[in-house]
Design a protein around this motif. Structure first.
Motif, mmCIF file in Angstrom:
data_model
loop_
_atom_site.group_PDB
_atom_site.id
_atom_site.type_symbol
_atom_site.label_atom_id
_atom_site.label_comp_id
_atom_site.label_asym_id
_atom_site.label_seq_id
_atom_site.Cartn_x
_atom_site.Cartn_y
_atom_site.Cartn_z
ATOM 1 N N ALA A 140 0.828 -1.211 0.000
ATOM 2 C CA ALA A 140 0.000 0.000 0.000
ATOM 3 C C ALA A 140 0.858 1.255 0.000
ATOM 4 O O ALA A 140 0.533 2.239 -0.685
ATOM 5 N N VAL A 141 1.955 1.263 0.739
ATOM 6 C CA VAL A 141 2.853 2.421 0.751
ATOM 7 C C VAL A 141 3.413 2.665 -0.643
ATOM 8 O O VAL A 141 3.522 3.810 -1.109
ATOM 9 N N GLY A 142 3.765 1.591 -1.331
ATOM 10 C CA GLY A 142 4.290 1.738 -2.687
ATOM 11 C C GLY A 142 3.259 2.268 -3.664
ATOM 12 O O GLY A 142 3.604 2.946 -4.636
ATOM 13 N N LEU A 143 1.975 1.989 -3.415
ATOM 14 C CA LEU A 143 0.924 2.407 -4.341
ATOM 15 C C LEU A 143 0.413 3.818 -4.075
ATOM 16 O O LEU A 143 0.200 4.595 -5.020
ATOM 17 N N VAL A 144 0.197 4.174 -2.811
ATOM 18 C CA VAL A 144 -0.464 5.446 -2.503
ATOM 19 C C VAL A 144 0.384 6.387 -1.661
ATOM 20 O O VAL A 144 -0.004 7.535 -1.438
ATOM 21 N N GLY A 145 1.510 5.932 -1.147
ATOM 22 C CA GLY A 145 2.351 6.796 -0.343
ATOM 23 C C GLY A 145 2.200 6.549 1.157
ATOM 24 O O GLY A 145 1.298 5.836 1.605
ATOM 25 N N THR A 146 3.074 7.194 1.933
ATOM 26 C CA THR A 146 3.144 6.928 3.370
ATOM 27 C C THR A 146 1.989 7.561 4.140
ATOM 28 O O THR A 146 1.349 6.902 4.963
ATOM 29 N N SER A 147 1.698 8.814 3.913
ATOM 30 C CA SER A 147 0.696 9.510 4.718
ATOM 31 C C SER A 147 -0.692 8.884 4.637
ATOM 32 O O SER A 147 -1.333 8.670 5.679
ATOM 33 N N PRO A 148 -1.224 8.558 3.450
ATOM 34 C CA PRO A 148 -2.542 7.905 3.428
ATOM 35 C C PRO A 148 -2.570 6.582 4.166
ATOM 36 O O PRO A 148 -3.553 6.260 4.841
ATOM 37 N N VAL A 149 -1.499 5.817 4.044
ATOM 38 C CA VAL A 149 -1.448 4.532 4.742
ATOM 39 C C VAL A 149 -1.436 4.749 6.254
ATOM 40 O O VAL A 149 -2.094 4.022 7.008
ATOM 41 N N LEU A 150 -0.697 5.746 6.717
ATOM 42 C CA LEU A 150 -0.675 6.047 8.147
ATOM 43 C C LEU A 150 -2.053 6.448 8.653
ATOM 44 O O LEU A 150 -2.474 6.033 9.747
ATOM 45 N N LEU A 151 -2.777 7.236 7.896
ATOM 46 C CA LEU A 151 -4.125 7.639 8.301
ATOM 47 C C LEU A 151 -5.049 6.433 8.403
ATOM 48 O O LEU A 151 -5.837 6.319 9.349
ATOM 49 N N VAL A 152 -4.954 5.528 7.434
ATOM 50 C CA VAL A 152 -5.786 4.320 7.472
ATOM 51 C C VAL A 152 -5.399 3.447 8.663
ATOM 52 O O VAL A 152 -6.271 2.924 9.375
ATOM 53 N N CYS A 153 -4.099 3.293 8.908
ATOM 54 C CA CYS A 153 -3.645 2.483 10.055
ATOM 55 C C CYS A 153 -4.150 3.068 11.368
ATOM 56 O O CYS A 153 -4.591 2.327 12.257
ATOM 57 N N ALA A 154 -4.072 4.388 11.510
ATOM 58 C CA ALA A 154 -4.562 5.022 12.735
ATOM 59 C C ALA A 154 -6.064 4.823 12.892
ATOM 60 O O ALA A 154 -6.556 4.571 14.011
ATOM 61 N N ALA A 155 -6.816 4.908 11.782
ATOM 62 C CA ALA A 155 -8.266 4.712 11.852
ATOM 63 C C ALA A 155 -8.606 3.279 12.235
ATOM 64 O O ALA A 155 -9.504 3.031 13.053
ATOM 65 N N VAL A 156 -7.896 2.306 11.662
ATOM 66 C CA VAL A 156 -8.135 0.896 12.000
ATOM 67 C C VAL A 156 -7.824 0.641 13.473
ATOM 68 O O VAL A 156 -8.576 -0.042 14.180
ATOM 69 N N TYR A 157 -6.716 1.211 13.938
ATOM 70 C CA TYR A 157 -6.329 1.055 15.344
ATOM 71 C C TYR A 157 -7.391 1.662 16.257
ATOM 72 O O TYR A 157 -7.763 1.074 17.287
ATOM 73 N N LEU A 158 -7.871 2.846 15.881
ATOM 74 C CA LEU A 158 -8.875 3.531 16.693
ATOM 75 C C LEU A 158 -10.169 2.715 16.768
ATOM 76 O O LEU A 158 -10.747 2.555 17.848
ATOM 77 N N LEU A 159 -10.617 2.178 15.638
ATOM 78 C CA LEU A 159 -11.829 1.356 15.634
ATOM 79 C C LEU A 159 -11.637 0.095 16.476
ATOM 80 O O LEU A 159 -12.531 -0.307 17.226
ATOM 81 N N ALA A 160 -10.482 -0.533 16.346
ATOM 82 C CA ALA A 160 -10.235 -1.781 17.069
ATOM 83 C C ALA A 160 -10.241 -1.583 18.574
ATOM 84 O O ALA A 160 -10.606 -2.497 19.334
ATOM 85 N N THR A 161 -9.844 -0.389 19.032
ATOM 86 C CA THR A 161 -9.764 -0.145 20.472
ATOM 87 C C THR A 161 -11.009 0.510 21.054
ATOM 88 O O THR A 161 -11.177 0.522 22.285
#
Length: 436
Positions: free
Chosen positions: A384-405
């Motif tokens: 995903a980082v290779g396709l869309v870049g670092t910042s969008p992937v970080l935002l998605v990771c933070a959102a997934v983490y937030l939902l999981a917790t």
């Protein structure tokens, strides 16, 4: 006039034995994490071979941890740990000894590291599963014992890789493997010397003077399924396992893929990755010490979910912002401090909800499920980082983490954390009651 015998404090030997054994074991594991890949790299020069060695060891570790629960409950957690630490030590010793004689073919190395994984998986599970039994024997709260052992784990994660790198750089990978084997033997000796053999046994014999015969023991597969059913059939445990599975997946992907990419993108080097990870680990040690000291006095649910929220999304989001390094270090330090509070509370909940005779099987299932998604997350996030870049992937990771917790807070799991089941106070036959 007779005088009443004073109430003697219970011996702290089992606690000292468990903490020292985990310190030896965890330190040895951190040595192997650096020494084995480096040994393969220097002898074969192949990154593919390094991947195969890691796959064999970690794959065997995860599989053995998942399947070893009935073995722990049958033989006893202390017995399994003592014996398998020796097995791991022998397999590790074979690597430098055979290599020195020119007998270490690569397929044989794969067999040896597989044996190491098969031994260390159940052995580490056994040590963790001893926590409630040691707490009962020493009349300490589970949160305090888990806090002490968690401090050892966090400290080894912080200092272990640095020390391992120094040993490998100065003495070589083979000597690091010798040191690893010695530490595994020391862990076995410490448990043998300081922890009673009966501690962690859940198959207590029937009381003297007759009584009903114990029920026949179910088959291995039936016991394995029973452990799975115990964990997955409990709404609280199921929610916690799913939450940890998702957050571990995100954590591993961020640490192994996104963080190095972010550091390289800011023109820094590997030492910056180490600095950020070191701040996180060092702060988590302080958090674990705090949990061992006053963790049992904190409100359980609020502390647990707040610590998860602080330890995850902020340190992921800060990497998506254009901020200086010092700000990243501050946020990651705060996240590490909060993260150190999590494991003692989590351990207390797990041990409360698992019946005493199901501790080994339950912890084996929980440990395996918590790690099962981590190997998948890193390649997917890297793609995903290779396709869309670092910042969008970080935002998605933070959102997934937030939902999981946060989702577990809205369900029955959060309420169940504060309402232990009826069997919770009884950890093992004849064990003393925990303090009020």
């Amino acid at each position: 006039m007779s005088r009443a015998a004073p109430d003697r404090r219970p011996s702290r030997r089992p606690l000292v034995g468990l903490v020292l054994a985990q310190a030896c074991s965890y330190t040895g594991t951190r040595l192997a994490m650096v020494a084995l890949p480096w040994f393969v790299l220097t002898t074969t020069g192949s990154a593919t071979d390094m991947g195969l060695v890691t796959l064999c060891e970690l794959g065997a570790y995860t599989l053995a941890r998942l399947l070893s629960g009935p073995l722990l409950d049958r033989l006893g957690h202390r017995v399994v740990s003592v014996r398998l630490d020796v097995v791991a030590a022998v397999a590790l010793l074979c690597v430098p000894l055979l290599h020195a004689r020119g007998l270490l073919a690569f397929p044989l190395l794969l067999v040896l590291v597989t044996v190491v994984g098969l031994a260390t998986g159940p052995s580490e599970t056994a040590k963790v599963s001893l926590t409630p039994f040691v707490a009962a024997a020493t009349r300490m709260r589970v949160e305090r014992v888990a806090g002490l052992t968690g401090t050892v784990d966090r400290f080894s994660q912080t200092v272990g890789p640095i020390a391992a790198g120094a040993v490998v750089a100065t003495a070589g990978a083979l000597h690091a493997l010798y040191a690893n084997a010695v530490l595994m033997v020391l862990a076995s000796v410490v448990l043998t010397s300081l922890v009673p053999r009966s501690l962690g046994r859940t198959d207590a014999p029937p009381a003297a003077g007759g009584g009903a015969d114990p029920p026949p023991r179910a088959g291995y597969l039936a016991q394995l399924y029973e452990g799975w059913r115990t964990v997955w059939g409990d709404a609280c445990l199921r929610a916690l396992v799913l939450m940890i599975m998702v957050t571990n997946l995100v954590d591993v992907a961020v640490m192994t893929v996104v963080l190095p990419v972010w550091v390289a993108g800011h023109g820094a080097g590997a030492q910056t990755v180490g600095l950020i990870a070191g701040v996180l680990g060092g702060a988590s040690v302080l958090g674990a010490v705090t949990a061992a000291w006053i963790g049992h006095r904190l409100p359980r649910r609020a502390t647990f979910f707040t610590a998860f929220l602080v330890s995850g999304p902020p340190r992921i989001l800060v990497l998506a912002l254009d901020v200086p390094l010092w700000a990243v270090l501050v946020v990651w330090g705060a996240s590490g401090l909060a993260g150190g509070l999590i494991n003692p509370i989590l351990s207390a909940v797990l041990f409360e909800r698992l019946p005493a005779d199901m501790t080994g099987r339950g912890m084996a299932v929980v440990g395996a499920l918590a790690r099962i998604g981590a190997p998948v997350g890193a390649p997917l996030v890297g793609l995903a980082v290779g396709l869309v870049g670092t910042s969008p992937v970080l935002l998605v990771c933070a959102a997934v983490y937030l939902l999981a917790t946060t989702l577990p807070v809205l369900g029955p799991a959060a309420a169940a954390m504060a309402a232990p089941p009826a069997h919770a106070p009884v950890r093992t036959p004849g064990s003393p009651s925990p303090p009020a």
